[in-house]
Structure formats: structure tokens, C-alpha cells
Design a protein around this motif. Structure first.
Motif, mmCIF file in Angstrom:
data_model
loop_
_atom_site.group_PDB
_atom_site.id
_atom_site.type_symbol
_atom_site.label_atom_id
_atom_site.label_comp_id
_atom_site.label_asym_id
_atom_site.label_seq_id
_atom_site.Cartn_x
_atom_site.Cartn_y
_atom_site.Cartn_z
ATOM 1 N N ASP A 1 27.598 102.593 73.853
ATOM 2 C CA ASP A 1 29.031 102.615 74.161
ATOM 3 C C ASP A 1 29.290 102.604 75.661
ATOM 4 O O ASP A 1 28.555 103.225 76.443
ATOM 5 N N CYS A 2 30.361 101.900 76.043
ATOM 6 C CA CYS A 2 30.906 101.945 77.409
ATOM 7 C C CYS A 2 29.949 101.394 78.462
ATOM 8 O O CYS A 2 30.066 101.741 79.639
ATOM 9 N N LEU B 1 27.553 104.188 79.393
ATOM 10 C CA LEU B 1 28.126 104.340 80.741
ATOM 11 C C LEU B 1 27.186 103.851 81.839
ATOM 12 O O LEU B 1 27.098 104.449 82.907
ATOM 13 N N ASP C 1 25.754 104.361 87.354
ATOM 14 C CA ASP C 1 26.507 104.978 86.264
ATOM 15 C C ASP C 1 27.963 104.567 86.386
ATOM 16 O O ASP C 1 28.491 104.442 87.497
ATOM 17 N N PRO D 1 32.122 105.354 85.506
ATOM 18 C CA PRO D 1 32.922 106.580 85.435
ATOM 19 C C PRO D 1 33.200 107.009 83.990
ATOM 20 O O PRO D 1 33.189 106.192 83.068
ATOM 21 N N GLU D 2 33.471 108.298 83.821
ATOM 22 C CA GLU D 2 33.781 108.844 82.496
ATOM 23 C C GLU D 2 35.036 108.216 81.897
ATOM 24 O O GLU D 2 35.227 108.249 80.687
ATOM 25 N N SER D 3 35.887 107.647 82.744
ATOM 26 C CA SER D 3 37.142 107.041 82.270
ATOM 27 C C SER D 3 36.938 105.627 81.717
ATOM 28 O O SER D 3 37.903 104.982 81.306
ATOM 29 N N THR D 4 35.695 105.142 81.680
ATOM 30 C CA THR D 4 35.414 103.772 81.232
ATOM 31 C C THR D 4 36.013 103.451 79.861
ATOM 32 O O THR D 4 36.640 102.410 79.705
ATOM 33 N N GLU E 1 38.657 104.516 78.250
ATOM 34 C CA GLU E 1 40.105 104.333 78.323
ATOM 35 C C GLU E 1 40.451 103.052 79.086
ATOM 36 O O GLU E 1 41.348 102.302 78.688
#
Length: 190
Positions: A131-132, A150, A163, A165-168, A170
């Protein structure tokens, strides 16, 4: 708001679930392909649902989630291998919100949700993209590679760059939904 991306109604077939498939795309073995809804398959794309396992069962060859984009000239075919003297194809599962850039060749086993694959990429047989993840333009991912969640991969052979970002999730979801909304018939045809 970005400008609309116009297409002619005559070129695209729209299904009940909002999939938009170009008449200039080659869909082989459509009975073995599942589209999750609101997926766009651009002209010149080739999806090989006819390459399926012999014998009973395993009817689904390629399944795509919702809000996917298969770019112009993409080739998607299930991975294959010879095991104990038997040649077989294996299913390909693609998650939601996956964009595959123009002229990419995909033979992955699994592609997760919220994945971006650039233009002119080669995704080798039995690759697993979590994912992502993001695959940069012109990247060659060797067979059997696992791309972690990520992560940005680039180069030939494709390797870890950084890496994401955690917002990927969204951001990718917003991009795929926005692209689908922008993809409209020409105003004169409405």
C-alpha cells in the motif's frame, strides 16, 4: 480546481458502476477480469484476461479495485511460471486508487491500495507492491521484488529511494478521485 480532461463519448464505454473503458483498449478474456468501479482504461491499453490457469476454478485472472487508471499503451498480463513441469498463469490483484502511467508493462502478483506507478515502467513477474508505494517514471522493478509500503522506488533496476509521508493515502485518494471527476465527455456531447 484543475481543468477537465475531455474525451469523446463515442470512444469510451461507460458501465453501470462508472468504469470508463476506451474502445481502443484491448480487453482479452473480459469474463476473467473484475473492475471495481470508477476505473478508467485508456486507449491502447492491453489487459490480458485470457491468460488464465488451465483446469477448474481460478476464473478471475485480473481484478482491479475502485478509482484505478490504466494509462495509454499499458500492458497488463498475469504472471506465469513453470512449477513441477506445469506451466501456469497466476492471478493479479490490484487494490483501490491505483494509477498506472502510460506505456508501462505490469506483471505483478499484487498491487496494494493508493499506489502510483509512473510512465514507461516495467513491473516484473510476481512483484508485490504494498500500500501507498510509488514507482517513479522509467523504473524497472525486477521479478519477485517486494516494494514496501510508503516507499519510493526508482531506477533500473528499481531500488529504494526514500520513505513517503504518512499522508500519502489521503493525497493519492484525492488525486485519483479528482482525476475521475475531471475525466468528462466533451461539453457538446452532453
Amino acid at each position: 480546481m484543475d481543468l477537465p480532461i475531455y474525451y469523446t463519448r463515442a470512444e469510451y464505454i461507460e458501465t453501470d458502476t462508472g468504469n470508463k473503458v476506451s474502445r481502443r483498449a484491448t480487453i482479452s478474456g473480459p469474463q476473467n477480469i473484475i473492475l471495481g468501479g470508477k476505473t478508467i482504461i485508456a486507449s491502447g491499453a492491453i489487459i490480458r484476461g485470457d491468460l488464465r490457469r488451465t483446469g477448474p476454478g481460478h476464473a478471475v485472472v485480473i481484478s482491479l479495485g475502485r478509482y484505478c487508471l490504466i494509462g495509454e499503451g499499458c500492458v497488463m498480463r498475469p504472471p506465469y511460471k513453470t512449477y513441477r513441469g506445469n506451466f501456469n498463469y497466476y492471478p493479479m490483484k490490484i487494490g483501490d486508487h491505483v494509477h498506472i502511467g502510460a506505456n508501462s508493462i505490469v506483471e505483478a502478483a499484487t498491487i496494494g491500495n493508493h499506489v502510483e506507478i509512473g510512465k514507461n515502467c516495467i513491473i516484473g513477474k510476481f512483484t508485490i507492491i504494498k500500500d501507498c508505494a510509488k514507482i517513479a517514471d522509467n523504473t524497472v522493478i525486477p521479478p519477485n521484488t517486494v516494494v514496501p509500503a510508503l516507499a519510493l522506488f526508482a531506477g533500473s533496476p528499481g531500488r529504494f529511494i526514500e520513505d513517503l509521508p504518512e499522508s500519502t493515502p489521503e493525497m493519492v485518494e484525492a488525486q485519483t478521485k479528482q482525476y475521475y471527476t475531471r475525466f468528462q465527455p466533451l461539453p457538446a456531447e452532453r
